[in-house]
Scaffold this active site. Sequence first.
Site, PDB file in Angstrom:
ATOM      1  N   GLU A 174      31.312  38.081  32.094  1.00 17.18           N
ATOM      2  CA  GLU A 174      29.963  38.618  32.339  1.00 17.18           C
ATOM      3  C   GLU A 174      29.944  39.593  33.514  1.00 17.18           C
ATOM      4  O   GLU A 174      30.579  39.347  34.536  1.00 17.18           O
ATOM      5  CB  GLU A 174      29.007  37.486  32.720  1.00 17.18           C
ATOM      6  CG  GLU A 174      28.719  36.523  31.610  1.00 17.18           C
ATOM      7  CD  GLU A 174      27.716  35.457  32.052  1.00 17.18           C
ATOM      8  OE1 GLU A 174      27.821  34.341  31.541  1.00 17.18           O
ATOM      9  OE2 GLU A 174      26.864  35.733  32.914  1.00 17.18           O
ATOM     10  N   CYS A 208      27.474  43.566  39.701  1.00 18.25           N
ATOM     11  CA  CYS A 208      27.929  42.218  40.049  1.00 18.25           C
ATOM     12  C   CYS A 208      29.111  41.895  39.130  1.00 18.25           C
ATOM     13  O   CYS A 208      28.967  41.848  37.909  1.00 18.25           O
ATOM     14  CB  CYS A 208      26.765  41.250  39.846  1.00 18.25           C
ATOM     15  SG  CYS A 208      27.215  39.537  40.124  1.00 18.25           S
ATOM     16  N   CYS A 215      35.432  28.654  36.500  1.00 17.19           N
ATOM     17  CA  CYS A 215      35.711  28.478  37.930  1.00 17.19           C
ATOM     18  C   CYS A 215      36.142  27.041  38.169  1.00 17.19           C
ATOM     19  O   CYS A 215      35.566  26.110  37.598  1.00 17.19           O
ATOM     20  CB  CYS A 215      34.460  28.793  38.755  1.00 17.19           C
ATOM     21  SG  CYS A 215      34.705  28.611  40.531  1.00 17.19           S
ATOM     22  N   CYS A 247      30.828  23.729  41.394  1.00 17.00           N
ATOM     23  CA  CYS A 247      29.607  23.391  42.135  1.00 17.00           C
ATOM     24  C   CYS A 247      28.615  22.728  41.175  1.00 17.00           C
ATOM     25  O   CYS A 247      28.510  23.127  40.010  1.00 17.00           O
ATOM     26  CB  CYS A 247      29.001  24.642  42.758  1.00 17.00           C
ATOM     27  SG  CYS A 247      30.112  25.391  43.955  1.00 17.00           S
ATOM     28  N   CYS A 264      26.045  25.022  39.139  1.00 21.30           N
ATOM     29  CA  CYS A 264      26.463  26.350  38.668  1.00 21.30           C
ATOM     30  C   CYS A 264      26.972  26.311  37.229  1.00 21.30           C
ATOM     31  O   CYS A 264      27.856  25.517  36.895  1.00 21.30           O
ATOM     32  CB  CYS A 264      27.539  26.892  39.601  1.00 21.30           C
ATOM     33  SG  CYS A 264      28.272  28.438  39.027  1.00 21.30           S
ATOM     34  N   GLU A 307      35.641  32.292  41.642  1.00 25.37           N
ATOM     35  CA  GLU A 307      35.792  32.199  43.097  1.00 25.37           C
ATOM     36  C   GLU A 307      36.869  33.211  43.526  1.00 25.37           C
ATOM     37  O   GLU A 307      38.058  33.003  43.275  1.00 25.37           O
ATOM     38  CB  GLU A 307      36.180  30.757  43.462  1.00 25.37           C
ATOM     39  CG  GLU A 307      36.648  30.547  44.885  1.00 25.37           C
ATOM     40  CD  GLU A 307      35.735  31.137  45.953  1.00 25.37           C
ATOM     41  OE1 GLU A 307      34.550  30.782  45.992  1.00 25.37           O
ATOM     42  OE2 GLU A 307      36.213  31.966  46.751  1.00 25.37           O
ATOM     43  N   SER A 359      31.868  37.215  47.823  1.00 26.18           N
ATOM     44  CA  SER A 359      31.169  35.947  48.074  1.00 26.18           C
ATOM     45  C   SER A 359      32.113  34.781  47.802  1.00 26.18           C
ATOM     46  O   SER A 359      32.766  34.741  46.765  1.00 26.18           O
ATOM     47  CB  SER A 359      29.951  35.875  47.146  1.00 26.18           C
ATOM     48  OG  SER A 359      29.341  34.609  47.231  1.00 26.18           O
ATOM     49  N   CYS A 397      24.792  33.231  36.676  1.00 24.05           N
ATOM     50  CA  CYS A 397      26.041  33.712  36.086  1.00 24.05           C
ATOM     51  C   CYS A 397      26.806  32.581  35.415  1.00 24.05           C
ATOM     52  O   CYS A 397      26.834  31.468  35.887  1.00 24.05           O
ATOM     53  CB  CYS A 397      26.889  34.414  37.130  1.00 24.05           C
ATOM     54  SG  CYS A 397      27.554  35.908  36.444  1.00 24.05           S
TER      55      CYS A 397
HETATM   56  N1  SAH Z   1      32.086  31.753  43.584  1.00 23.20           N
HETATM   57  C1  SAH Z   1      31.456  32.538  44.551  1.00 23.20           C
HETATM   58  C2  SAH Z   1      30.750  33.756  44.001  1.00 23.20           C
HETATM   59  C3  SAH Z   1      29.998  33.648  42.715  1.00 23.20           C
HETATM   60  S1  SAH Z   1      28.464  32.820  42.650  1.00 23.20           S
HETATM   61  C4  SAH Z   1      30.502  31.696  45.358  1.00 23.20           C
HETATM   62  O1  SAH Z   1      30.228  30.574  44.973  1.00 23.20           O
HETATM   63  O2  SAH Z   1      30.067  32.183  46.402  1.00 23.20           O
HETATM   64  C5  SAH Z   1      27.320  33.838  43.572  1.00 23.20           C
HETATM   65  C6  SAH Z   1      26.204  33.022  44.237  1.00 23.20           C
HETATM   66  O3  SAH Z   1      25.289  32.476  43.268  1.00 23.20           O
HETATM   67  C7  SAH Z   1      26.753  31.827  45.003  1.00 23.20           C
HETATM   68  O4  SAH Z   1      26.093  31.703  46.225  1.00 23.20           O
HETATM   69  C8  SAH Z   1      26.412  30.677  44.079  1.00 23.20           C
HETATM   70  O5  SAH Z   1      26.405  29.458  44.741  1.00 23.20           O
HETATM   71  C9  SAH Z   1      25.067  31.110  43.558  1.00 23.20           C
HETATM   72  N2  SAH Z   1      24.623  30.410  42.341  1.00 23.20           N
HETATM   73  C10 SAH Z   1      25.380  29.898  41.347  1.00 23.20           C
HETATM   74  N3  SAH Z   1      24.590  29.349  40.388  1.00 23.20           N
HETATM   75  C11 SAH Z   1      23.320  29.528  40.794  1.00 23.20           C
HETATM   76  C12 SAH Z   1      22.055  29.203  40.245  1.00 23.20           C
HETATM   77  N4  SAH Z   1      21.946  28.579  39.090  1.00 23.20           N
HETATM   78  N5  SAH Z   1      20.941  29.567  40.938  1.00 23.20           N
HETATM   79  C13 SAH Z   1      21.047  30.218  42.122  1.00 23.20           C
HETATM   80  N6  SAH Z   1      22.198  30.563  42.691  1.00 23.20           N
HETATM   81  C14 SAH Z   1      23.331  30.215  42.041  1.00 23.20           C
HETATM   82 FE1  SF4 Z   2      30.747  27.303  42.747  1.00 22.10          FE
HETATM   83 FE2  SF4 Z   2      30.814  29.990  42.843  1.00 22.10          FE
HETATM   84 FE3  SF4 Z   2      32.508  28.644  41.254  1.00 22.10          FE
HETATM   85 FE4  SF4 Z   2      29.951  28.685  40.637  1.00 22.10          FE
HETATM   86  S1  SF4 Z   2      31.304  30.445  40.685  1.00 22.10           S
HETATM   87  S2  SF4 Z   2      31.300  26.877  40.599  1.00 22.10           S
HETATM   88  S3  SF4 Z   2      28.980  28.694  42.657  1.00 22.10           S
HETATM   89  S4  SF4 Z   2      32.417  28.586  43.480  1.00 22.10           S
END
Ligand code: SAH
Ligand code: SF4
Length: 365
Positions: free
Chosen positions: A109, A122, A129, A133, A136, A180, A211, A353
């Site tokens: 994406e 973006c 990943c 989290c 996510c 990540e 990020s 995402c």
């Molecule tokens: N993996 C990296 C970058 C990609 S995610 C990271 O975690 O920083 C980019 C941002 O979107 C991160 O801060 C992530 O925690 C946040 N994010 C992921 N899923 C989300 C959601 N459903 N709503 C809001 N923010 C979200």
């Molecule tokens: Fe966590 Fe970023 Fe990976 Fe989503 S993309 S699982 S927010 S580290």
Amino acid sequence: MTTQTDILVQPRSPSRRLLATYYDLSADEIETHLRAHGGQPFRARQAEEWAWKHLARDFSDMRTLPAALRDAIATDLTFDPLTLERDFEADQGDTVKMLYRTRDGQLVETVLMFYPDRVTVCVSCQVGCAVGCAFCATGLGGLERNLTAGEMISQVIDASRRARARDRELTNLVMMGMGEPFQNLNETLKFVRSLNDPNRLGFGARRITISTSGIVPGIEKLAAEPLQVNLAVSLHAPNNALRDTLVPINKRWPVETLMAAIDAYMKKTGRRVSIEYALMKGINSNDATAIELAQLLKGRHMHVNIIPFNPVDLLPFERPQPADIDRFAAILTDHGVPATVRYSRGLEIAAACGQLRARHEAISP
Ligand code: SAH
Ligand code: SF4
């Protein structure tokens, strides 16, 4: 069946081997490749110009190269690693989400956002990943594989073409798509260098933001790089008890270790780090948590981007009410910690995402 040359990248395990494409190769490697087909060195410079400045779609677009040479190099080198699967528009066309297919059938994406004063892309750096989290969509199914630098570049080149089609140019790039970046550090750095290279995309490092969920060795490695990119850290919680439940790698690099790495990064590079905070109703959004976050960040000169949670299919988290979002931000600013609420674009096209990929896979055969 493939006729591609075996130029291997990331040979971590046989099943993970991928063939490099044009965008994965350095200028020297392109020259070597063209020479192998009888092309002179100046042809490599022409090819580079077509690829990076004119955003050619294929070797056949490189009109100043002899047709026989174009045909020859195309026999054993793929030009673009991604093909468009679908695109989706929202916000009256100001947000476009692209879903690409890799050569091994994975979905990637990318989001392109048009603002009056800037155009931001973006980019994704992995399929899935491994961090996982709790909130996510990308992390739900674990990591499928890393993307190559060429697969990241392809996303930017297509976004750039789309911007030019509207008489705009890309101005900003955020690595906030799937994956990540610090768990795919080598390819991410290779990607950023190609973006930065004036002979390639010539994208100013200060307009690039990486990020991370808080992979401390990655923060340390980036601090040692001469790149002037911006760093954002996804904190989401001011203490270990809460962060452990949201960002599993917190058990490995807890809040105090992460903050020490951020402090060292800022000291070494002289650049500020921003904090991302996905705000979830009843989870990390109450007043006491806001005060604790303010106390953690006070005096550190870090800006907090509050991202009201984007709902994800099958996950129980919710976005707080607008008044509660504003109150959380006000508590931070009242304590001297600058904070901005950033609503994600394109909610109706699954802005969180990883969601689009998950939905597409669910409905496609
Ligand atoms: N993996 C990296 C970058 C990609 S995610 C990271 O975690 O920083 C980019 C941002 O979107 C991160 O801060 C992530 O925690 C946040 N994010 C992921 N899923 C989300 C959601 N459903 N709503 C809001 N923010 C979200
Ligand atoms: Fe966590 Fe970023 Fe990976 Fe989503 S993309 S699982 S927010 S580290």
